[in-house]
Design an enzyme around this catalytic site. Structure first.
Site, PDB file in Angstrom:
ATOM      1  N   GLU A  54     -29.179 -18.064 -27.742  1.00 48.80           N
ATOM      2  CA  GLU A  54     -28.116 -18.613 -28.577  1.00 48.80           C
ATOM      3  C   GLU A  54     -28.725 -18.959 -29.927  1.00 48.80           C
ATOM      4  OE1 GLU A  54     -25.144 -22.480 -28.932  1.00 48.80           O
ATOM      5  OE2 GLU A  54     -26.323 -22.194 -27.106  1.00 48.80           O
ATOM      6  N   ASP A  65     -23.299 -31.227 -32.560  1.00 53.46           N
ATOM      7  CA  ASP A  65     -24.750 -31.304 -32.412  1.00 53.46           C
ATOM      8  C   ASP A  65     -25.269 -32.732 -32.506  1.00 53.46           C
ATOM      9  OD1 ASP A  65     -25.147 -28.554 -32.104  1.00 53.46           O
ATOM     10  OD2 ASP A  65     -24.985 -28.242 -34.263  1.00 53.46           O
TER      11      ASP A  65
END
Length: 270
Positions: A54, A65
């Site tokens: 990824e 995130d």
């Protein structure tokens, strides 16, 4: 030539054929700490046993995130990382292992959807994850990806309502990214005891593999996710942190990833 969707399916099948309980799917922040080193890290992942990678596109407001990946993206942007530069990294890695690009919606629509997905195809990318693209707004992106054989990988969370999970699972391609916890990415001390239920719930509503991410930071946690039924295990913050701390980032992450690969091996059960 196989499509990106086929390439991802083959990666999951190959992982099983090679005796791995779940596909090993490390995350890489493109351009961190710089573009050349991130390319070397991706190739080190491939050497150390990654089944898919990824690859993140750094963005100024990464809502999904946690602090480690957010900081890595900020560093990459300050070092001059751009979408074309990250796609150059993808092109190099995709010669060795399938790449799924993780990109927030803004860079996609600023560039233009058709132009963006064409660039992914040229770079050899197999799939796309857009964490801030809601189901209701995903039709155009899904159609553009499907026309080019790219997988549009959706995310589901423990809090995703059942009716919504049915719709997301039905439209998934490549794999279903199953978030193991509520919150953002990041290392955690332990794996939630309810992970098996989360995985089973996701798997019951899709025909594609279920990959678990967010919070998997040790080989033991990766093995627990595989034992709970995950078809793939995504490891991010732990590897990104190692890349940021090491004098030789590719060597450091390769050593770590080999530990995850060993934990996911069927032979680890004997």
């Amino acid at each position: 030539m196989p499509s990106g969707i086929d390439t991802i399916a083959e990666a999951f099948a190959r992982a099983r054929a090679d005796g791995r309980r779940a596909a090993l799917m490390p995350y890489l922040m493109g351009g961190f700490p710089d573009l050349e080193t991130s390319r070397a890290i991706g190739l080190a992942y491939a050497e150390a046993g990654a089944d898919l990678i990824e690859l993140g596109v750094p963005f100024s407001d990464p809502l999904a995130d946690g602090p480690v990946i957010h900081a890595a993206g900020t560093t990459a942007l300050r070092a001059g990382a751009t979408l074309p530069g990250v796609l150059g990294v993808a092109r190099a890695i995709a010669e060795r292992v399938p790449v799924v690009l993780m990109c927030y919606a803004n860079p996609i629509f600023v560039r233009g959807l058709e132009r963006f997905v064409d660039a992914l195809t040229v770079a050899g990318v197999s799939g796309l994850i857009v964490p801030d693209l809601p189901l209701e707004e995903a039709t155009d992106v899904r159609t553009a990806c499907r026309r080019r054989g790219l997988a549009l990988v959706p995310l589901v969370a423990p809090t995703t309502p059942a009716e919504r999970l049915v719709r997301i699972g039905a439209g998934a391609s490549g794999f279903l990214y199953t978030v193991s916890v509520t919150g953002t990415t990041g290392e955690r001390a332990g794996v939630d005891g309810g992970m098996g239920d989360i995985i089973a719930r996701a798997a019951a509503h899709t025909s594609v593999p279920v990959a678990v991410g967010f919070g998997i930071s040790t080989p033991e946690q990766a093995a627990a996710a595989a034992a709970a039924g995950a078809d793939g295990v995504i490891v991010g913050s732990r590897l990104v942190r190692a890349a940021g701390e090491a004098e030789d980032p590719p060597a450091a992450v390769a050593e770590l990833l080999r530990g995850f690969a060993a934990a996911l091996s069927e032979s680890a059960l004997s």
